[in-house]
Design a protein around this motif. Structure first.
Motif, PDB file in Angstrom:
ATOM      1  N   ILE A 156      29.729  37.956  40.425  1.00  0.00           N
ATOM      2  CA  ILE A 156      30.935  37.611  41.185  1.00  0.00           C
ATOM      3  C   ILE A 156      31.757  38.864  41.468  1.00  0.00           C
ATOM      4  CG2 ILE A 156      33.013  36.188  41.263  1.00  0.00           C
ATOM      5  CD1 ILE A 156      31.733  34.336  39.215  1.00  0.00           C
ATOM      6  N   LEU A 157      31.927  39.176  42.749  1.00  0.00           N
ATOM      7  CA  LEU A 157      32.794  40.278  43.159  1.00  0.00           C
ATOM      8  C   LEU A 157      34.174  39.704  43.455  1.00  0.00           C
ATOM      9  CD1 LEU A 157      33.274  43.223  44.055  1.00  0.00           C
ATOM     10  CD2 LEU A 157      32.556  42.519  46.361  1.00  0.00           C
ATOM     11  N   VAL A 158      35.177  40.151  42.713  1.00  0.00           N
ATOM     12  CA  VAL A 158      36.547  39.687  42.908  1.00  0.00           C
ATOM     13  C   VAL A 158      37.324  40.758  43.673  1.00  0.00           C
ATOM     14  CG1 VAL A 158      38.688  38.938  41.824  1.00  0.00           C
ATOM     15  CG2 VAL A 158      36.490  38.315  40.798  1.00  0.00           C
ATOM     16  N   LEU A 159      37.819  40.387  44.831  1.00  0.00           N
ATOM     17  CA  LEU A 159      38.643  41.271  45.652  1.00  0.00           C
ATOM     18  C   LEU A 159      40.059  40.698  45.720  1.00  0.00           C
ATOM     19  CD1 LEU A 159      36.160  41.739  48.647  1.00  0.00           C
ATOM     20  CD2 LEU A 159      36.511  43.321  46.734  1.00  0.00           C
ATOM     21  N   PHE A 160      41.009  41.556  46.039  1.00  0.00           N
ATOM     22  CA  PHE A 160      42.396  41.115  46.189  1.00  0.00           C
ATOM     23  C   PHE A 160      42.853  41.328  47.626  1.00  0.00           C
ATOM     24  CE2 PHE A 160      42.150  42.095  41.627  1.00  0.00           C
ATOM     25  CZ  PHE A 160      42.603  40.899  41.107  1.00  0.00           C
ATOM     26  N   PHE A 161      43.450  40.311  48.184  1.00  0.00           N
ATOM     27  CA  PHE A 161      43.936  40.357  49.559  1.00  0.00           C
ATOM     28  C   PHE A 161      44.896  41.525  49.767  1.00  0.00           C
ATOM     29  CE2 PHE A 161      47.327  39.129  52.546  1.00  0.00           C
ATOM     30  CZ  PHE A 161      46.593  38.904  53.693  1.00  0.00           C
ATOM     31  N   GLU A 162      45.841  41.692  48.851  1.00  0.00           N
ATOM     32  CA  GLU A 162      46.896  42.686  49.027  1.00  0.00           C
ATOM     33  C   GLU A 162      46.392  44.120  48.866  1.00  0.00           C
ATOM     34  OE1 GLU A 162      48.532  38.792  47.795  1.00  0.00           O
ATOM     35  OE2 GLU A 162      47.018  40.125  46.935  1.00  0.00           O
TER      36      GLU A 162
END
Length: 297
Positions: free
Chosen positions: A181-187
């Motif tokens: 699972i690659l977790v990215l952040f919008f901000e």
């Protein structure tokens, strides 16, 4: 029997090997459209909604794999459906909670991409998204979302529950290894460092990392609605709702008509939203590490 085995092997070989699973209103469309430029990557245009839509799910793996039948020359086969991550959907009719299990059983080695957005701003954006698409009565007051008489609307569209990221990610980690699972952040990832984010995503997927993407700083799904179009969308039914919504966004917006303005909650509602997500964000930070500064957890 031999024919059945061949069919089984065929659809397994044409299933996606990666998914963009969420979250709603967090630039998943932007990411999928940019990745679709890459010669090694095939992404189905639009959203399939196989694992979260009972009608589609009942069609079976052969139907799902047929969507990717023209992508066998690609290293990566992907699809985007942000509702896959939404497992905190209790009391929502026809919205299955066992999406992680469904994905695991069919494509256990899949790589999953998740974009998280400040749950407060995501909830506000989610509310406005449902209003302008005809799902929520335009005259409803966003400042009343915590009142009992609004609970049905709030639950049905996941206005608050979609932002319970710790609970939802924990569900997925019951079935998938963290490295899947690659977790990215919008901000911090999408808004501030889009080029680096695309590089990181391509590496995660296992595609050629030398590719240069175009239109990296161009936004997707910009708000462009009229008051007439928003109200007409709400009072339309069935497929006509989507037709009216698209007509409003693509044609009516250019007419000299009063524009629809997204709802902006007052300070009291903002504080309630921050309080609602505070404990959940703290748990999330302990699970995956520090969160963007402007989440204010």
């Amino acid at each position: 029997m031999l024919k059945t085995k061949k069919k089984l092997k065929y659809y397994q070989n044409t299933l996606p090997n990666s998914l963009i699973i969420g979250v709603q209103k967090s630039a998943t469309t932007w990411l999928s459209k940019r990745l679709s430029q890459h010669p090694d990557i095939y992404i189905f245009p639009g959203e399939v909604h196989y694992f979260d839509n009972e009608k589609n799910f009942s069609k079976g793996p052969e139907w799902y794999s047929s969507i990717f039948r023209n992508s066998l020359d690609k290293v990566i086969r992907c699809e985007k459906s942000p509702d896959y991550f939404w497992t905190t959907c209790d009391d929502v009719p026809n919205e299955p909670k066992d999406k992680p299990l469904r994905i695991k059983q069919l494509i256990p080695e899949a790589k999953l991409i998740l974009i998280l957005r400040n749950p407060v701003t995501r909830a506000i954006s989610g509310w406005n998204h449902n209003v302008r698409s005809g799902a929520i009565l335009p005259s409803l007051d966003i400042n009343k979302i915590f009142l009992p008489e609004y609970s049905d609307v709030v639950k049905r569209h996941g206005i608050l529950s979609r932002g319970l990221y710790f609970k939802q990610l924990s569900e997925f980690l019951n079935f998938f290894h963290r490295e899947q699972i690659l977790v990215l952040f919008f901000e911090s990832d999408i808004i501030k460092t889009p080029e680096l984010t695309l590089e990181k995503t391509v590496r995660f997927l296992g595609a050629n990392n030398d590719f240069k993407f175009k239109y990296v700083h161009d936004p997707e799904n910009k708000l462009a609605s009229t008051k007439l179009g928003v109200w007409a969308s709400y009072y339309s039914t069935g497929i006509l709702t989507k037709v009216v919504h698209k007509f409003d966004r693509n044609i009516l917006k250019d007419f000299p008509l009063p524009k629809w303005k997204p709802a902006n909650p007052n300070r009291e509602t903002l504080e309630k939203l921050k309080e609602y997500y505070n404990e959940e964000n703290i748990k999330l930070s302990k699970l995956i590490g520090s969160l963007p500064d402007d989440w204010n957890y």
